[in-house]
Design a protein around this motif. Sequence first.
Motif, mmCIF file in Angstrom:
data_model
loop_
_atom_site.group_PDB
_atom_site.id
_atom_site.type_symbol
_atom_site.label_atom_id
_atom_site.label_comp_id
_atom_site.label_asym_id
_atom_site.label_seq_id
_atom_site.Cartn_x
_atom_site.Cartn_y
_atom_site.Cartn_z
ATOM 1 N N TYR A 191 -8.841 1.636 3.507
ATOM 2 C CA TYR A 191 -7.944 1.702 2.354
ATOM 3 C C TYR A 191 -6.880 0.606 2.448
ATOM 4 O O TYR A 191 -6.516 0.006 1.441
ATOM 5 N N ARG A 231 -6.473 -2.517 -0.186
ATOM 6 C CA ARG A 231 -5.162 -2.847 -0.768
ATOM 7 C C ARG A 231 -4.789 -4.300 -0.489
ATOM 8 O O ARG A 231 -4.294 -4.994 -1.372
ATOM 9 N N GLN A 282 -6.821 -6.467 -2.804
ATOM 10 C CA GLN A 282 -6.263 -6.407 -4.155
ATOM 11 C C GLN A 282 -5.058 -7.331 -4.287
ATOM 12 O O GLN A 282 -4.955 -8.100 -5.241
#
Length: 178
Positions: free
Chosen positions: A24, A28, A31
């Motif tokens: 995760y 992130r 992104q």
Amino acid sequence: MRKWIWLGLAVLLGLAAYTAAGPYLTIRAIQQAVQEDDTRALARQVDFPALRGSLKLQLDDAMVRRAGPEVQASLLGRIGLQVASGVSAGLVETMVTPVGLAALMEGRRVWRRIDISAPPRPAGAAGEAGKPLQDAEHRYQSPSRFTATVHDDDGRPIVFVLTRKGIRWRLSDIRLPL
């Protein structure tokens, strides 16, 4: 002595939690790197050589399967497949870039992402492109393999595979719907 045991357990628990949250955190970071157009940050999160190798193999396999046994059996067909394989390798080298990855992660076709005829959007305008992998379905496949699945414009799944080496997670494969 008990204090050291508890400290050791706390460190191990913290390390396990960090490793479990790793995919995760990597998503992130990807992104943010794509949105900020930070190629160095993206390169830290993506294993580009493994990714390019995987995509080349997928495209070669798809070409051979679509060509059929008749083409594979003829000398001219095999030469054509070799040429097509070289072209697809060049295409992969060109398209496995931050812009190309961002388009795939958002479930859009790459050529729509790099369309230069479209007028530029003002910063902060409504309708801005979403975050890559924003609506992805996440799943652990093993303690060292994690997948994030998005769907392209036609609803076909594109699977992003993150693998763990040590405690570090990196994007190492993309399974295309070929």
